[in-house]
Design a protein around this motif. Sequence first.
Motif, PDB file in Angstrom:
ATOM      1  N   ARG A 158       0.830  -1.204   0.000  1.00  0.00           N
ATOM      2  CA  ARG A 158       0.000   0.000   0.000  1.00  0.00           C
ATOM      3  C   ARG A 158       0.866   1.256   0.000  1.00  0.00           C
ATOM      4  O   ARG A 158       1.914   1.306   0.635  1.00  0.00           O
ATOM      5  CB  ARG A 158      -0.904   0.017   1.236  1.00  0.00           C
ATOM      6  N   ALA A 159       0.412   2.269  -0.732  1.00  0.00           N
ATOM      7  CA  ALA A 159       1.011   3.610  -0.730  1.00  0.00           C
ATOM      8  C   ALA A 159       2.388   3.670  -1.379  1.00  0.00           C
ATOM      9  O   ALA A 159       3.155   4.595  -1.121  1.00  0.00           O
ATOM     10  CB  ALA A 159       1.078   4.171   0.695  1.00  0.00           C
ATOM     11  N   THR A 160       2.710   2.706  -2.245  1.00  0.00           N
ATOM     12  CA  THR A 160       3.979   2.787  -2.970  1.00  0.00           C
ATOM     13  C   THR A 160       3.844   3.574  -4.271  1.00  0.00           C
ATOM     14  O   THR A 160       4.842   3.829  -4.945  1.00  0.00           O
ATOM     15  CB  THR A 160       4.536   1.380  -3.279  1.00  0.00           C
ATOM     16  N   GLY A 161       2.613   3.948  -4.636  1.00  0.00           N
ATOM     17  CA  GLY A 161       2.419   4.807  -5.804  1.00  0.00           C
ATOM     18  C   GLY A 161       1.866   4.106  -7.027  1.00  0.00           C
ATOM     19  O   GLY A 161       2.020   4.601  -8.152  1.00  0.00           O
ATOM     20  N   LYS A 162       1.179   2.983  -6.839  1.00  0.00           N
ATOM     21  CA  LYS A 162       0.669   2.214  -7.987  1.00  0.00           C
ATOM     22  C   LYS A 162      -0.366   3.006  -8.782  1.00  0.00           C
ATOM     23  O   LYS A 162      -0.286   3.098 -10.009  1.00  0.00           O
ATOM     24  CB  LYS A 162       0.072   0.888  -7.497  1.00  0.00           C
ATOM     25  N   THR A 163      -1.347   3.570  -8.089  1.00  0.00           N
ATOM     26  CA  THR A 163      -2.401   4.316  -8.780  1.00  0.00           C
ATOM     27  C   THR A 163      -1.829   5.551  -9.464  1.00  0.00           C
ATOM     28  O   THR A 163      -2.195   5.873 -10.604  1.00  0.00           O
ATOM     29  CB  THR A 163      -3.500   4.731  -7.782  1.00  0.00           C
ATOM     30  N   GLN A 221      -1.101   0.961  11.383  1.00  0.00           N
ATOM     31  CA  GLN A 221      -2.421   0.615  11.916  1.00  0.00           C
ATOM     32  C   GLN A 221      -3.396   0.282  10.791  1.00  0.00           C
ATOM     33  O   GLN A 221      -4.177  -0.669  10.877  1.00  0.00           O
ATOM     34  CB  GLN A 221      -2.949   1.771  12.767  1.00  0.00           C
ATOM     35  N   THR A 222      -3.348   1.064   9.711  1.00  0.00           N
ATOM     36  CA  THR A 222      -4.232   0.821   8.567  1.00  0.00           C
ATOM     37  C   THR A 222      -3.910  -0.510   7.919  1.00  0.00           C
ATOM     38  O   THR A 222      -4.805  -1.261   7.521  1.00  0.00           O
ATOM     39  CB  THR A 222      -4.091   1.954   7.533  1.00  0.00           C
ATOM     40  N   TYR A 223      -2.620  -0.815   7.834  1.00  0.00           N
ATOM     41  CA  TYR A 223      -2.211  -2.099   7.257  1.00  0.00           C
ATOM     42  C   TYR A 223      -2.836  -3.253   8.034  1.00  0.00           C
ATOM     43  O   TYR A 223      -3.390  -4.184   7.459  1.00  0.00           O
ATOM     44  CB  TYR A 223      -0.687  -2.221   7.259  1.00  0.00           C
ATOM     45  N   LEU A 224      -2.768  -3.159   9.376  1.00  0.00           N
ATOM     46  CA  LEU A 224      -3.355  -4.220  10.198  1.00  0.00           C
ATOM     47  C   LEU A 224      -4.838  -4.384   9.900  1.00  0.00           C
ATOM     48  O   LEU A 224      -5.338  -5.488   9.709  1.00  0.00           O
ATOM     49  CB  LEU A 224      -3.164  -3.895  11.679  1.00  0.00           C
ATOM     50  N   GLN A 225      -5.549  -3.256   9.832  1.00  0.00           N
ATOM     51  CA  GLN A 225      -6.994  -3.309   9.650  1.00  0.00           C
ATOM     52  C   GLN A 225      -7.375  -3.759   8.241  1.00  0.00           C
ATOM     53  O   GLN A 225      -8.205  -4.647   8.061  1.00  0.00           O
ATOM     54  CB  GLN A 225      -7.601  -1.937   9.938  1.00  0.00           C
ATOM     55  N   GLU A 226      -6.744  -3.143   7.232  1.00  0.00           N
ATOM     56  CA  GLU A 226      -7.188  -3.377   5.863  1.00  0.00           C
ATOM     57  C   GLU A 226      -6.625  -4.657   5.257  1.00  0.00           C
ATOM     58  O   GLU A 226      -7.338  -5.392   4.585  1.00  0.00           O
ATOM     59  CB  GLU A 226      -6.823  -2.174   4.991  1.00  0.00           C
TER      60      GLU A 226
END
Length: 387
Positions: free
Chosen positions: A20-25, A169-174
């Motif tokens: 997540r958040a590495t810039g794919k989009t 925290q978001t990583y854990l949840q999502e």
Amino acid sequence: MIKRALNLLTSQSFFLLGARATGKTTLLKQKFSPENSLLINLLDPEVHGTLEANPKHLYSMAERDLKKNNWILIDEIQKLPELLDVVHDLIESKSAKFGLTGSSARKLKRGASNLLAGRAFVHRLFPLLPTELGEAFSLETYLAWGGLPKIYDFKSDLERSVYLQSYVQTYLQEEIIAEQIIRKLPPFRKFLGVAAQSNGSIINYSKIANDIRSDPVSVKNYYQILEDTLIGYLLDPYHTSIRKRQRQNPKFYLFDTGVLRAQARQLDVPVREGTYNYGMLFETFIINLVRYNLEYQFKQFELSYLTTKDGAEIDLIIERAGEKTVLIEIKSGTSVRDEELNTLNSFARDVADSEAYCLYRGNIERTVGKVSLLPWEKGLQEMGIYR
């Protein structure tokens, strides 16, 4: 706008995988204009709900763009892996081209996907490289806060710290809870902290299992989850015998030094030269940098480490088919004494057809026996890794 080093091949459909958040989009938006593509964002609840209720709705959603021979871009495909059956059919029946991003290879595999069986390239996107950051790159900043693109939008360390805490925290949840990858959350939550604190060390599955009140089999599965969700990487031990390699335990490295510090709850601890923590961060930085650059160059090199029964160690070994094996020692200091290279020199003599490098933060280039002592950037350039 940062130009990414990844050469996104577009002669056929592709997967673009990354944490997540590495810039794919962002990369997709840079590569494809709205005029010649359709972007389907599965993080949009309405879009997700429609396609979850009936994946075949993808046919009608993409119909107009398919007639124009436009690209169909699906963001976060792992949220609905059952869409891949429709994607597969459209590639076969309509010669459609898809760009599919995802942050969980594990979820795709569990969704009975075979990554389209060769009908799509598989690319991986990693945190920003020093070469991508250019003049904005600072080694001290990178070791402390990592290379996630958003980090470089912030002006203060407080903002960076809060962002990384939220990321973990978001990583854990999502990625873990929402994706239902595991059922017993408490041991896994403890495991994440232990994995970060033992980053760069040889994994002791039994000890970790005792620490988190679990079992070694579950701990192995937890590490596999981190690798499949692209949060970390297992570095196997070196041995010329594949069977003997499998008997030894790997090391584990998290994919980003900033995320590593956040997961280890060390964001409030200053990153100081000469400390064990600084050396570990620098080693993680170099090993990740090697891995990411080789991946972007589509190299099929084998990476490993070597530790003997006597405790002698080589940080990184790169096996290159048809080329010399590279032995790398990583030193975080600005000076290295000749005697510190005795072990590396010994291995360089014992490993046939090899070349040895010691990468450090100093500026002086010299040769000590069979070892080339080089500034880390110069050394990686000389190996053809850093461009």
